[in-house]
Design a protein around this motif. Structure first.
Motif, PDB file in Angstrom:
ATOM      1  N   HIS A   9      39.264  33.910  24.477  1.00 25.39           N
ATOM      2  CA  HIS A   9      39.490  35.102  25.308  1.00 25.39           C
ATOM      3  C   HIS A   9      38.470  35.073  26.437  1.00 25.39           C
ATOM      4  CE1 HIS A   9      42.364  37.257  22.727  1.00 25.39           C
ATOM      5  NE2 HIS A   9      41.769  36.588  21.744  1.00 25.39           N
ATOM      6  N   PRO A  11      36.772  36.193  29.930  1.00 26.28           N
ATOM      7  CA  PRO A  11      36.703  37.371  30.797  1.00 26.28           C
ATOM      8  C   PRO A  11      37.400  37.158  32.153  1.00 26.28           C
ATOM      9  CG  PRO A  11      34.564  36.973  29.798  1.00 26.28           C
ATOM     10  CD  PRO A  11      35.441  35.794  29.447  1.00 26.28           C
ATOM     11  N   ASN A  14      40.854  38.039  31.996  1.00 22.54           N
ATOM     12  CA  ASN A  14      41.022  39.387  31.423  1.00 22.54           C
ATOM     13  C   ASN A  14      41.410  39.329  29.952  1.00 22.54           C
ATOM     14  OD1 ASN A  14      40.330  40.959  33.738  1.00 22.54           O
ATOM     15  ND2 ASN A  14      42.265  40.268  34.642  1.00 22.54           N
ATOM     16  N   SER A  15      40.899  38.326  29.255  1.00 21.16           N
ATOM     17  CA  SER A  15      41.092  38.113  27.813  1.00 21.16           C
ATOM     18  C   SER A  15      42.525  37.795  27.408  1.00 21.16           C
ATOM     19  CB  SER A  15      40.553  39.301  27.014  1.00 21.16           C
ATOM     20  OG  SER A  15      39.148  39.369  27.185  1.00 21.16           O
ATOM     21  N   PHE A  82      48.301  46.800  33.217  1.00 16.86           N
ATOM     22  CA  PHE A  82      47.394  45.746  32.781  1.00 16.86           C
ATOM     23  C   PHE A  82      46.601  45.222  33.968  1.00 16.86           C
ATOM     24  CE2 PHE A  82      50.423  45.820  29.371  1.00 16.86           C
ATOM     25  CZ  PHE A  82      49.676  45.499  28.243  1.00 16.86           C
ATOM     26  N   PRO A  83      45.407  44.698  33.700  1.00 19.60           N
ATOM     27  CA  PRO A  83      44.662  44.071  34.799  1.00 19.60           C
ATOM     28  C   PRO A  83      45.500  42.912  35.346  1.00 19.60           C
ATOM     29  CG  PRO A  83      43.317  44.140  32.794  1.00 19.60           C
ATOM     30  CD  PRO A  83      44.702  44.593  32.428  1.00 19.60           C
ATOM     31  N   THR A  84      45.669  42.890  36.647  1.00 21.68           N
ATOM     32  CA  THR A  84      46.458  41.816  37.239  1.00 21.68           C
ATOM     33  C   THR A  84      45.745  40.495  37.022  1.00 21.68           C
ATOM     34  OG1 THR A  84      47.503  43.271  38.819  1.00 21.68           O
ATOM     35  CG2 THR A  84      47.424  40.938  39.399  1.00 21.68           C
ATOM     36  N   THR A  85      46.459  39.575  36.374  1.00 18.82           N
ATOM     37  CA  THR A  85      45.900  38.281  36.018  1.00 18.82           C
ATOM     38  C   THR A  85      46.963  37.228  36.295  1.00 18.82           C
ATOM     39  OG1 THR A  85      44.788  39.470  34.227  1.00 18.82           O
ATOM     40  CG2 THR A  85      44.582  37.078  34.225  1.00 18.82           C
TER      41      THR A  85
END
Length: 132
Positions: A9, A11, A14-15, A82-85
């Motif tokens: 996971h 960082p 964003n895991s 969700f965090p955009t990844t």
């Protein structure tokens, strides 16, 4: 490649541990959308996983609907912002798969099949886009 995975996971990711490559058809027509800042909302339940990506001015959204062959467990139905990844490479754009859904996208001894639909939506949320 259509699926990217990691056992860690990280960082910087964003895991997220799994990423899905977008369809070839979307890549040929809308890949540029993902090169601009955008938000990511994901909703899932039944046989569907729906992504809604909205660009920074909120005038355009891209709707990406995945219909799975199997059912998502009812206890896992959900959704959120969700965090955009988004991972953008030369030949493919990869979008994050929430951990609760990774088993639905795991590739085993046989290929994983699902149907995809997508569309561009225009207008700000709550904005009237028709005349009475």
């Amino acid at each position: 490649m259509k699926i990217l995975t990691t056992n860690e996971h990280y960082p910087l990711l964003n895991s997220f541990t799994m990423f899905l490559g977008l369809s070839d058809k979307l890549m040929s027509s809308e890949a540029e959308f993902f090169r601009r800042p955008h938000t990511t909302r994901i909703i899932w339940g039944g046989q569907r996983v729906v992504y809604i990506f909205t660009e920074e001015t909120e005038t355009l959204s891209l709707y990406y609907d995945i219909e799975l062959k199997g059912q998502i467990q009812k206890s896992k139905t959900g959704g959120s912002m969700f965090p955009t990844t988004t991972i953008v490479t030369d030949g493919r754009v990869f979008i994050p798969i929430p951990d609760v859904l990774t088993e639905n996208f795991q590739v085993g001894h046989s290929p994983k099949e699902f149907f995809v639909r997508f569309d561009i939506l225009s207008g700000r949320p709550g904005e009237k886009v028709y005349d009475d």
